[in-house]
Design a protein around this motif. Structure first.
Motif, PDB file in Angstrom:
ATOM      1  N   ASN A  17      -8.015  68.192  46.119  1.00 45.70           N
ATOM      2  CA  ASN A  17      -6.823  67.523  46.397  1.00 45.70           C
ATOM      3  C   ASN A  17      -5.375  68.332  45.913  1.00 45.70           C
ATOM      4  O   ASN A  17      -4.659  68.680  46.806  1.00 45.70           O
ATOM      5  N   PRO A  18      -5.298  68.515  44.718  1.00 44.40           N
ATOM      6  CA  PRO A  18      -4.206  69.301  44.280  1.00 44.40           C
ATOM      7  C   PRO A  18      -3.954  70.777  44.647  1.00 44.40           C
ATOM      8  O   PRO A  18      -3.054  71.087  45.012  1.00 44.40           O
ATOM      9  N   LEU A  19      -5.273  71.538  44.951  1.00 39.59           N
ATOM     10  CA  LEU A  19      -5.186  72.838  45.528  1.00 39.59           C
ATOM     11  C   LEU A  19      -4.720  72.760  46.989  1.00 39.59           C
ATOM     12  O   LEU A  19      -3.829  73.507  47.275  1.00 39.59           O
ATOM     13  N   ALA A  96      -0.548  74.888  60.145  1.00 38.71           N
ATOM     14  CA  ALA A  96      -1.306  75.598  59.075  1.00 38.71           C
ATOM     15  C   ALA A  96      -1.733  74.740  57.966  1.00 38.71           C
ATOM     16  O   ALA A  96      -2.681  74.365  57.425  1.00 38.71           O
ATOM     17  N   SER A  97      -0.656  73.804  57.713  1.00 36.64           N
ATOM     18  CA  SER A  97      -0.889  72.729  56.540  1.00 36.64           C
ATOM     19  C   SER A  97      -1.753  71.805  57.113  1.00 36.64           C
ATOM     20  O   SER A  97      -3.005  71.436  56.246  1.00 36.64           O
ATOM     21  N   PHE A 101      -5.412  71.149  55.610  1.00 36.91           N
ATOM     22  CA  PHE A 101      -6.056  69.801  55.287  1.00 36.91           C
ATOM     23  C   PHE A 101      -7.330  69.472  55.679  1.00 36.91           C
ATOM     24  O   PHE A 101      -8.363  68.786  55.217  1.00 36.91           O
ATOM     25  N   GLN A 102      -7.532  69.473  57.057  1.00 37.90           N
ATOM     26  CA  GLN A 102      -8.626  69.451  57.762  1.00 37.90           C
ATOM     27  C   GLN A 102      -9.918  70.323  57.051  1.00 37.90           C
ATOM     28  O   GLN A 102     -11.024  69.814  56.916  1.00 37.90           O
ATOM     29  N   PHE A 103      -9.587  71.456  56.768  1.00 36.12           N
ATOM     30  CA  PHE A 103     -10.885  72.372  56.294  1.00 36.12           C
ATOM     31  C   PHE A 103     -11.039  71.638  54.717  1.00 36.12           C
ATOM     32  O   PHE A 103     -12.322  71.673  54.441  1.00 36.12           O
ATOM     33  N   GLY A 104     -10.296  70.976  53.990  1.00 35.30           N
ATOM     34  CA  GLY A 104     -10.543  70.360  52.614  1.00 35.30           C
ATOM     35  C   GLY A 104     -11.620  69.002  53.213  1.00 35.30           C
ATOM     36  O   GLY A 104     -12.419  68.905  52.272  1.00 35.30           O
ATOM     37  N   VAL A 105     -11.136  68.298  54.061  1.00 34.68           N
ATOM     38  CA  VAL A 105     -11.901  67.214  54.441  1.00 34.68           C
ATOM     39  C   VAL A 105     -13.342  67.673  55.024  1.00 34.68           C
ATOM     40  O   VAL A 105     -14.390  67.072  54.611  1.00 34.68           O
ATOM     41  N   ALA A 110     -19.214  68.396  54.064  1.00 39.01           N
ATOM     42  CA  ALA A 110     -20.367  69.122  53.773  1.00 39.01           C
ATOM     43  C   ALA A 110     -20.952  68.940  52.616  1.00 39.01           C
ATOM     44  O   ALA A 110     -22.204  68.902  52.459  1.00 39.01           O
ATOM     45  N   ALA A 111     -20.137  68.738  51.375  1.00 40.84           N
ATOM     46  CA  ALA A 111     -20.615  68.496  49.989  1.00 40.84           C
ATOM     47  C   ALA A 111     -21.128  67.352  49.971  1.00 40.84           C
ATOM     48  O   ALA A 111     -22.377  66.871  49.459  1.00 40.84           O
TER      49      ALA A 111
END
Length: 422
Positions: A17-19, A96-97, A101-105, A110-111
């Motif tokens: 999240n912070p990244l 892009a933001s 954000f979607q990439f993080g989700v 995946a994890a």
């Protein structure tokens, strides 16, 4: 809840999240810079447009109108280019933001799926984690979107913030009123020092005007005479020294009271796109008889009487429908109507011909009698109206006395006026 369901995944989420937030902040700062450039382009265009329109007659006379209009067009193109860059780049940054954000989700999902395969996490708990993850990240995404609006607004407010950062003029309490029940007053300047930044303009000015006395300030241009007038009116605050009215410091009088009783006529007076009446009264209630009397003293009554609407004639922006001399005489009539105790004339008759100036000084003599008067002038005819003259040089008074005395000393005053006198 996520920590309770599966603490390892929860820690992973708290790590990523912070990244994501840090990356979007970097993009947001780029948006701020784009907005700042757009505002600067607007500022330059508006400044050039105002200056060009104010000087359009002189530009046409010098045949430079096309050059300055081309400059305006270039400024307008600059505004367009920066606006386009801000619009598409800010939109691209926002997208892009969101993609980040979607990439993080998706990384979290995946994890979670990998955890289902290699641990005892059930598919139902995995979907529960997805649901809680979405509840947690949706407000975060909204906050990230808010930062773009914040960065854009912060850049847009920069000009307003610069204005708000300026120091206001001092507010002095009205403790004493030396003008009350007095036709005129004395004026004393005691050890006045004033500087524009590091450049000192006034270097220890000491000057005293007795009630009803007329004093002329003369000297080469740039000596500090006009700056001294601004200090007297409280427009500039001296770094050292004080201004006194009948021995009372301005700090005890208050600037509104001071300016109500001190009238100034400048070489280039401020006039409004309004009627002659409004430019004379500045909103005060004055009878027409008083207006015509002031115009008569200022040698402008015949000119106004010949106008189609007389006192109700609109004179245009900055008095564009009047000549330079008529503007100065209108300002003198305005000064007469204010019935001041102290009069300051700063090159007030520089645009007048010799005959009109002579008649004006003759008719003004009765009005200025028993009124303390400070005259800044280069013309000998204006200087000789004074009881004595003070010679300015490099921010100091170097000579003082009557005209004949100063000529006899063969100093700077004699260099300025000796040959003319002969």
């Amino acid at each position: 809840v996520l920590l309770w369901v599966h603490w390892q995944l929860a820690l992973l989420i708290l790590l990523f999240n912070p990244l994501v937030i840090f990356a979007t902040i970097l993009i947001g700062k780029r948006v701020k810079e784009l907005k700042r450039r757009e505002n600067s382009a607007y500022e330059e265009f508006q400044g050039d447009l105002t200056e060009t329109l104010d000087a359009i007659h002189q530009l046409r006379a010098a045949n430079r109108e096309k050059h300055y209009l081309r400059q305006l067009i270039d400024r307008a193109r600059n505004v367009r280019d920066h606006s386009i860059q801000f619009e598409w780049r800010s939109d691209a940054a926002s997208r892009a933001s969101f993609a980040l954000f979607q990439f993080g989700v998706d990384a979290f999902r995946a994890a979670a799926m990998v955890t289902v395969l290699f641990s005892d996490l059930s598919i139902g708990m995995m979907f529960a984690i997805f649901g809680y993850l979405w509840f947690m990240l949706t407000p975060v995404q909204e906050m990230l979107n808010m930062q773009y609006a914040w960065f854009a607004a912060n850049a847009a407010l920069a000009r307003i913030n610069r204005l708000l950062d300026l120091k206001e003029e001092p507010r002095y309490p009205a403790l004493e009123n030396p003008f009350r029940d007095r036709h005129t007053v004395g004026l004393t300047l005691r050890n006045i020092h004033f500087a524009y930044g590091e450049e000192e303009v006034l270097r220890g000015i000491n000057l005293e005007l007795a009630p009803g006395e007329k004093v002329a300030l003369v000297g080469a241009s740039g000596g500090g005479k006009s700056t001294l007038i601004q200090v007297i009116l409280g427009m500039y605050t001296p770094q050292q020294g004080e201004v006194l009215i009948d021995g009372v410091p301005v700090q005890r009088i208050g600037l509104p009271c001071l300016r109500e009783h001190v009238a100034t006529v400048l070489q280039h007076p401020a006039l409004f796109n309004d009627t002659v009446r409004q430019n004379l009264t500045l909103g005060r209630d004055k009878p027409d008889a008083a207006l015509w009397d002031a115009l008569r003293i200022a040698q402008l009554d015949a000119t106004v009487a010949a106008m189609q609407d007389q006192l109700d004639t609109v004179i245009g922006r900055q008095g564009v429908r009047l000549s330079g001399g008529q503007r100065q005489r209108l300002a003198i009539a305005r000064m007469i109507l204010s019935e001041p105790s102290v009069v300051i004339l700063d090159e007030a008759t520089s645009a007048l011909d010799a005959e009109t100036e002579f008649q004006l000084h003759r008719d003004l003599e009765a009005f200025l009698k028993q009124r303390t008067t400070l005259i800044i002038a280069h013309r000998l005819s204006a200087v000789k109206q004074a009881d004595r003259a003070c010679v300015f040089e490099d921010g100091r008074i170097i000579e003082e006395g009557h005209h004949d005395e100063l000529i006899a000393r063969e100093g700077l005053y004699a260099q300025l006026y000796g040959e003319r006198q002969m």
